[in-house]
Design a protein around this motif. Structure first.
Motif, short mmCIF file in Angstrom:
data_model
loop_
_atom_site.label_atom_id
_atom_site.label_comp_id
_atom_site.label_asym_id
_atom_site.label_seq_id
_atom_site.Cartn_x
_atom_site.Cartn_y
_atom_site.Cartn_z
N ILE A 90 26.68 -85.04 -60.81
CA ILE A 90 26.51 -86.39 -60.29
C ILE A 90 25.65 -87.23 -61.21
O ILE A 90 25.99 -88.36 -61.56
N ARG A 103 29.27 -88.25 -55.10
CA ARG A 103 28.08 -88.59 -54.32
C ARG A 103 28.46 -89.07 -52.92
O ARG A 103 27.85 -88.69 -51.92
N LEU A 158 21.57 -83.98 -52.76
CA LEU A 158 21.04 -85.34 -52.77
C LEU A 158 19.62 -85.35 -53.31
O LEU A 158 19.26 -86.22 -54.11
N SER A 161 19.69 -84.63 -57.20
CA SER A 161 20.18 -85.69 -58.07
C SER A 161 19.22 -86.88 -58.04
O SER A 161 19.06 -87.57 -59.05
#
Lengths: 287, 279
Positions: A90, A103, A158, A161
């Motif tokens: 990502i 994402r 999440l 990244s």
């Protein structure tokens, strides 16, 4: 007149803040009071280490603790490489459009109800495991932690990244100008810089895995025993609470679930404290 | 590689559900044998459909969000605008812990609350819709507080100070400037909280959901809910038809959650634009 309104409003805001804080304390208080009969006379640590044998008068929750920890750690171990790979796709390696798409999908995955994962787990994963190993019913630690890994990886991705994106731009430009490849950039610059964020994501994922009820309840098989292999069935603290609640209210068996509740409370609080201290260390270093 | 693995898994899960359940999606899944209009007007009971469960989930969500929103927003405003630094630190710690508590422990708390109230106040109180909605409110409270606080705090200092400099009081500043400006953040927080209420099973499992109850009559009665129905079907279905309706329920719940998610997403974008260009 306006002054009065101001004060009233401020007091109201303060009041609601106090109410919300007191809920946190109240939950702990309830667990403590209702679990108290078990803890009198130093029984509490016995409780955590004894086996579960209601007919012999021992209500230890040791098998459940072992089950919980095994399933949670296994799922984190499985989810970690997957999440790390996805997060790097990502934020570093993937093309712009693909990484945006990925994402979105990951964010969407956080919104899927747990019970649906559990449902699919029962009717898709459990028969697969059963066919594959030709042993038992297929409801075992392995299938539960596989499904849990799917559940917790979005949270971890999440977080990872995000922390990769916070690596200063100038570092990345420096690598580019030195002629480093994308992979080198990721391995030698981004990963070491984002170590704290990765650790935070790991702890959060672990907390999520410890606290989850439905998947373990539906897939892990719920036998009360200290699991011997990956293909054994096990019961977690959370599903123990859910299963025992139907019994009567005064017995020691019933009291033991408050011990479970308290251990869970303490586990997750420790995780939160860990994350917070990491965060404050991080800020201190920046200044 | 891992990206493909993840995408593959999620496609498998959703694809499997739709493959198995798509045939069951029709009106009779929801309303059973009863005519839809009569069921919607509560004239007739629905016996073999998902309608009671959907109504149960709906009233549960409305009630618990109704409890949680005033308290959550007020607390968020207090933390962002009034609290001193040291107070804020302590409160933040407590809310982080509250956010980390597993939902089953909150359910256990709700259950013991019900037992406590039953013993000391009124014989009529036992695990019911009221208790469930309260516990769910505790569950989503930290999310609401956090999103409100962050939305308010991320406003630029210029916006924050202009009204004050023009002679507005603190309260006026909050209600006429800060809240309208941060509305998008607050609302998407609320929508995420609704999604959380709709999907959570562990809390309601301990606080009064039952497998068959019909449409709930008062807030002190038992009720049905979609996620619990799915769980119940998965563990004790008796024939293929029930199992298929489980798949149907899964798809409905999934659709609701995905829809709420996108709503939050769109609102976040839209409202930011509107708030910027209208004023």
């Amino acid at each position: 007149m306006i002054k009065v309104y101001e004060t009233i409003a401020e007091k109201l805001f303060l009041l609601s803040a106090i109410v919300s804080v007191s809920i946190t304390i109240l939950i702990f208080g309830f667990m403590l009071i209702l679990g108290l009969p078990l803890m009198k006379g130093g029984h509490f640590f016995d409780l955590l280490t004894q086996p579960w044998a209601p007919y012999h008068g021992s209500y230890g929750i040791y098998p459940m603790i072992v089950g919980t920890l095994t399933i949670a750690f296994l799922s984190v171990v499985m989810a970690f490489p997957l999440s790390l790979g996805c997060a790097c796709l990502i934020s570093a390696l993937g093309s712009k459009r693909f990484s945006r798409f990925l994402r979105r999908v990951v964010q969407l995955m956080t919104g899927i109800p747990t019970v649906i994962y559990g449902f699919v787990g029962i009717f898709l994963l459990v028969p697969m495991i059963r066919e594959l190993f030709q042993r038992g019913s297929g409801m075992c630690i392995l299938s539960a932690s596989l499904m849990l890994a799917v559940l917790i990886s979005p949270t971890m991705i999440l977080f990872f990244s995000d922390s990769f994106d916070h690596v200063p731009k100038s570092y990345l430009n420096a690598v580019d100008s030195l002629g480093g490849s994308q992979v080198q950039k990721f391995l030698y610059v981004i990963l070491p810089c984002a170590g704290k964020g990765v650790l935070t994501g790991l702890i959060l994922g672990l907390g999520r895995a410890l606290g989850d009820t439905l998947i373990a309840l539906m897939i892990a098989g719920n036998a009360i025993q200290v699991p011997g292999s990956l293909l054994d069935s096990a019961r977690t603290l959370t599903s123990h609470i859910a299963l025992v609640i139907a019994a009567d209210y005064e017995s020691l068996e019933f009291r033991s679930i408050f011990a479970c509740g308290m251990s869970l409370y303490v586990f997750t609080t420790l995780a939160v404290l860990g994350v917070r201290s990491l965060g404050s260390m991080h800020q201190g270093r920046k200044r | 590689m891992s990206g493909i693995l993840l995408l593959g898994t999620i496609t498998c899960i959703i694809g499997y559900l739709f493959l198995k359940g798509l045939d069951t999606i029709k009106l009779s899944l929801i309303f059973g044998e009863t005519a839809p209009l009569e069921a919607l007007l509560f004239k007739k009971q629905v016996f073999d459909g998902l309608f009671p469960a959907m109504i149960g989930t709906f009233s549960l969500v409305v009630l618990s969000v109704g409890w949680a929103i005033p308290v959550g927003l007020a607390t968020g405003i207090y933390l962002a605008e009034y609290a001193r630094h040291s107070v804020k630190k302590v409160f933040n710690l407590f809310f982080d812990i509250l956010a980390g508590i597993p939902s089953i422990v909150i359910g256990l708390f709700g259950f013991s609350l019900a037992v406590f109230l039953h013993k000391h106040f009124s014989e009529r109180i036992y695990p019911c819709l009221l208790i469930s909605s309260l516990s769910l409110a505790f569950l989503v409270l930290p999310y609401l507080i956090r999103t409100t606080q962050v939305a308010l705090e991320s406003l630029p200092a210029a916006t924050r100070l202009t009204a004050l400099a023009l002679g507005a009081t603190r309260l006026q500043n909050i209600f006429y400037v800060l809240i309208p400006k941060s509305l998008s953040g607050i609302i998407s927080g609320v929508i995420l909280a609704i999604g959380r209420c709709a999907e959570d099973t562990a809390v309601i499992m301990l606080t009064g959901v039952v497998a068959t109850a019909g449409v709930p009559k008062s807030i002190l009665s038992h009720y049905e809910a979609l996620p619990f129905y799915i769980y119940y079907i998965s563990s004790q279905y008796s024939n293929t038809q029930e199992l298929l309706s489980g798949y149907g329920a899964c798809i409905i719940l999934l659709t609701i959650c995905v829809f709420l998610f996108f709503l939050a997403f769109v609102i976040k974008r839209r409202l930011t634009y509107q708030a910027l260009y209208r004023v």
